[in-house]
Enzyme design. Structure first.
Site, PDB file in Angstrom:
ATOM      1  N   GLU A 256       1.705  -0.616  -4.991  1.00  0.00           N
ATOM      2  CA  GLU A 256       0.670   0.375  -5.280  1.00  0.00           C
ATOM      3  C   GLU A 256       1.370   1.723  -5.251  1.00  0.00           C
ATOM      4  O   GLU A 256       1.554   2.318  -4.193  1.00  0.00           O
ATOM      5  CB  GLU A 256      -0.456   0.360  -4.240  1.00  0.00           C
ATOM      6  CG  GLU A 256      -1.593   1.272  -4.679  1.00  0.00           C
ATOM      7  CD  GLU A 256      -2.165   2.204  -3.621  1.00  0.00           C
ATOM      8  OE1 GLU A 256      -3.217   2.804  -3.882  1.00  0.00           O
ATOM      9  OE2 GLU A 256      -1.572   2.369  -2.541  1.00  0.00           O
TER      10      GLU A 256
ATOM     11  N   ASP B  97       0.827  -1.201   0.000  1.00  0.00           N
ATOM     12  CA  ASP B  97       0.000   0.000   0.000  1.00  0.00           C
ATOM     13  C   ASP B  97       0.870   1.263   0.000  1.00  0.00           C
ATOM     14  O   ASP B  97       1.854   1.347   0.743  1.00  0.00           O
ATOM     15  CB  ASP B  97      -0.868  -0.033   1.270  1.00  0.00           C
ATOM     16  CG  ASP B  97      -1.961   1.011   1.292  1.00  0.00           C
ATOM     17  OD1 ASP B  97      -2.840   0.957   0.420  1.00  0.00           O
ATOM     18  OD2 ASP B  97      -1.934   1.879   2.183  1.00  0.00           O
TER      19      ASP B  97
HETATM   20  C1  GLC Z   1      -4.185   3.049  -0.665  1.00  0.00           C
HETATM   21  C2  GLC Z   1      -5.395   2.171  -0.565  1.00  0.00           C
HETATM   22  C3  GLC Z   1      -6.560   3.018  -0.152  1.00  0.00           C
HETATM   23  C4  GLC Z   1      -6.244   3.611   1.196  1.00  0.00           C
HETATM   24  C5  GLC Z   1      -4.936   4.387   1.163  1.00  0.00           C
HETATM   25  C6  GLC Z   1      -4.445   4.698   2.535  1.00  0.00           C
HETATM   26  O1  GLC Z   1      -4.296   3.993  -1.681  1.00  0.00           O
HETATM   27  O2  GLC Z   1      -5.617   1.493  -1.748  1.00  0.00           O
HETATM   28  O3  GLC Z   1      -7.752   2.308  -0.108  1.00  0.00           O
HETATM   29  O4  GLC Z   1      -7.279   4.467   1.591  1.00  0.00           O
HETATM   30  O5  GLC Z   1      -3.924   3.651   0.545  1.00  0.00           O
HETATM   31  O6  GLC Z   1      -3.992   3.518   3.154  1.00  0.00           O
END
Ligand code: GLC
Length: 557
Positions: free
Chosen positions: A276, A216
């Site tokens: 991500e 994340d």
């Molecule tokens: C990422 C996740 C999202 C979350 C954010 C903070 O972007 O995919 O859902 O709110 O991180 O952890």
């Protein structure tokens, strides 16, 4: 023909062409009937994924959490939240997936913890200058009385990125950084304790048998140590992301190298890391997937590309070129739990920026056009070389819920922006399994943490199974053909001489099998070349010509 990507060898590691299905645990299947999905529910429904023909699942967080950001606010990375079950349930779910031949990827949330995490409580109690505070990013405020935040940085969910705490004696004190909600304090990754603790977490889940981690906010862990001013809104994919002092800083890579070594120490089959990282341009993103770093990084550039032939052609070229330069596959994705579902996105006018949620008062997407283009886009995505992620429900052609009442919205974005941004709830609505059943088969009780729109009943899994032309059967066919014809490992060439609004590719598998992929974004039907035999099309062809907003896969002699 013009080659833009060379084939992978036949015996490539599993993840290079894997299709990974994202389960959003609160909304997939609810075993105990409380209206929130859970691990026993998931374990009981995994046959759906075997039948769909994916290789692995990725589960969004199911760890202990006060759920202020739907579990991305983790209070204990090494325990299951009672909402979702127990550690035993996690073990059983992993075992069941493996029995069905599905690998399991879990979410790792290293940028921040929940403010309920034991560490943050200790930090508040211990006071300024303490080792407990040094696990997070605490700073004194500016101005005579420290009442101004240390920088002008903005938080992703709205408002400023700093919150002031009350010290133990009740007086206003230091500020802590949170790039997201105030309940998600950022960790300080220069602190060796933080590093050591995440290594423990990685081992904890690897030892329980998981096959990898989706990381994340992988571009956020390291902040510019000079804390310079930067007042732009941090969301979205910025042109040059690393200009922001908290995104895509060079220091993150060293962290991922150490994790890669840790994962590699588990031997074969390879355990994977997927970033991500909302990072642009493509060559900056490619740095996350250099040979000694992560395996995959979501291609959000592709996700953000609208239904426009030139834009799609360029996005495919850019991604393949950048990833090829480091020897990594591209990782295609069209939907996830953070963005408007692509069946609705493609029903918006081309050129309109992607909204963060749609409400009943907003102009509504064209549902029919949206799903037609979504099916064509998926057929393009699944033909491209590399890995792909499929978000739960897209295999049913589910639209976004675009008329949720404000009272049920739970995404912190809604409250933090005073309702200016509706947020992400509309793509997180529970799955329809059984047409007409209570909560459409999500559970037996009919409870549902977000209401399902009326349109979901006809789209339920049982209403599409075995129905020729249904989106579910289209996904099954595409996934089976993709596997048979090794499209994920294929070399890719652009077909020349087509109309500008038509994309054409030939994918050549390691064994020489050739597949033609045509995506017609023009209003007019186009002919298939002589000798091409249709394998699958994203909508009815009628005659032998390919109509607009349709993708065709054909075999070539
Ligand atoms: C990422 C996740 C999202 C979350 C954010 C903070 O972007 O995919 O859902 O709110 O991180 O952890």
């Amino acid at each position: 023909m013009h080659e833009i990507h060379a084939a992978d060898p036949a015996g490539s590691p599993w993840w290079r062409d894997a299709v990974i299905y994202q389960i959003y645990p609160r909304s997939w299947a609810d075993g105990d009937g409380d209206g929130v999905g859970d691990l026993p529910g998931i374990a009981s429904r995994l046959e759906h994924l075997r039948d769909l023909g994916v290789d692995a699942v990725w589960l969004s967080p199911f760890y202990r959490s006060p759920q202020r950001d739907a579990g991305y606010d983790v209070a204990d990375h090494r325990d299951v939240d009672p909402l979702f079950g127990t550690l035993d349930d996690a073990d059983a779910m992993i075992a069941r997936a493996h029995e069905l031949g599905l690998r399991v990827v879990v979410d790792l949330v290293p940028n921040h913890t929940s403010s309920d995490h034991a560490w943050f409580r200790e930090a508040l109690a211990a006071g300024p200058g303490s080792p407990e505070r040094a696990r997070y990013v605490f700073r004194d405020g500016l101005g005579e009385d420290g009442s101004l935040p240390p920088t002008n940085w903005l938080a992703n969910f709205g408002g400023g990125a700093w919150t002031r705490v009350l010290e133990a004696d009740g007086t206003p004190g230091q500020w802590y950084l949170h790039l997201f909600d105030p309940s998600q304090p950022d960790l300080d990754w220069t602190n060796p304790q933080v590093r050591a603790d995440f290594e423990t977490t990685l081992r904890f889940w690897l030892d329980r048998g998981v096959d990898g981690f989706r990381v994340d906010v992988a571009h956020g862990l390291v902040k510019d140590p000079t804390f310079p001013p930067f007042g732009k809104h941090p969301g979205g994919l910025m042109e040059v992301t690393h200009e922001a002092p908290y995104w895509d800083q060079d220091g993150v890579h060293e962290i991922y190298r150490s994790w890669r070594a840790l994962l590699d120490s588990y031997g074969a089959p390879e355990r994977i890391l997927c970033a991500e990282a909302w990072v642009a341009p493509a060559d900056r993103l490619a740095r996350y997937v250099r040979p000694d770093e992560m395996h995959q990084a979501f291609n959000f550039d592709f996700l953000e590309t609208q239904w426009h032939a030139g834009a799609l052609r360029d996005a495919v070229r850019r991604s393949l070129a950048a990833n090829d330069s480091v020897g990594a596959p591209s990782t295609w994705v069209l939907s996830n739990h953070d963005v408007l579902r692509h069946a609705s996105r493609f029903g918006l006018a081309v050129g309109q920026p992607r909204p963060n949620g749609i409400g009943a008062a907003d102009p509504q997407p064209d549902a029919e056009l949206g799903v037609r283009r979504a099916r064509a886009a998926t057929a393009l995505m699944l033909a491209l070389p590399g890995g792909a992620y499929v978000y739960q429900g897209e295999e049913l052609g589910l639209p976004e819920h675009t008329s949720l009442p404000d009272e049920v919205r739970q995404d912190p974005t809604f409250a933090r922006t005073g309702g200016v941004e509706l947020g992400r709830d509309g793509c997180r609505v529970p799955m329809p399994w059984t047409k007409g059943a209570p909560a459409l088969g999500f559970n037996d009780t009919g409870a549902s943490w977000l209401p399902q729109p009326a349109s979901y009943s006809e789209l339920a899994v049982d209403a599409q199974t075995g129905v020729a032309g249904s989106t579910l059967e289209l996904y099954r066919t595409l996934l089976a053909l993709r596997r048979d014809r090794r499209l994920g490992l294929g070399g890719l060439a652009e077909v020349e001489g087509l109309p500008e609004e038509v994309l054409g590719y030939v994918s050549t598998a390691p064994d020489g099998t050739r597949t033609l992929v045509l995506v017609n974004l023009s209003g007019a039907p186009v002919d298939l070349p002589d000798g091409a035999e249709v394998l699958v099309s994203s909508a009815d062809l009628g005659d032998t010509r390919v109509p607009g907003d349709v993708t065709v896969w054909a075999s070539l002699r």
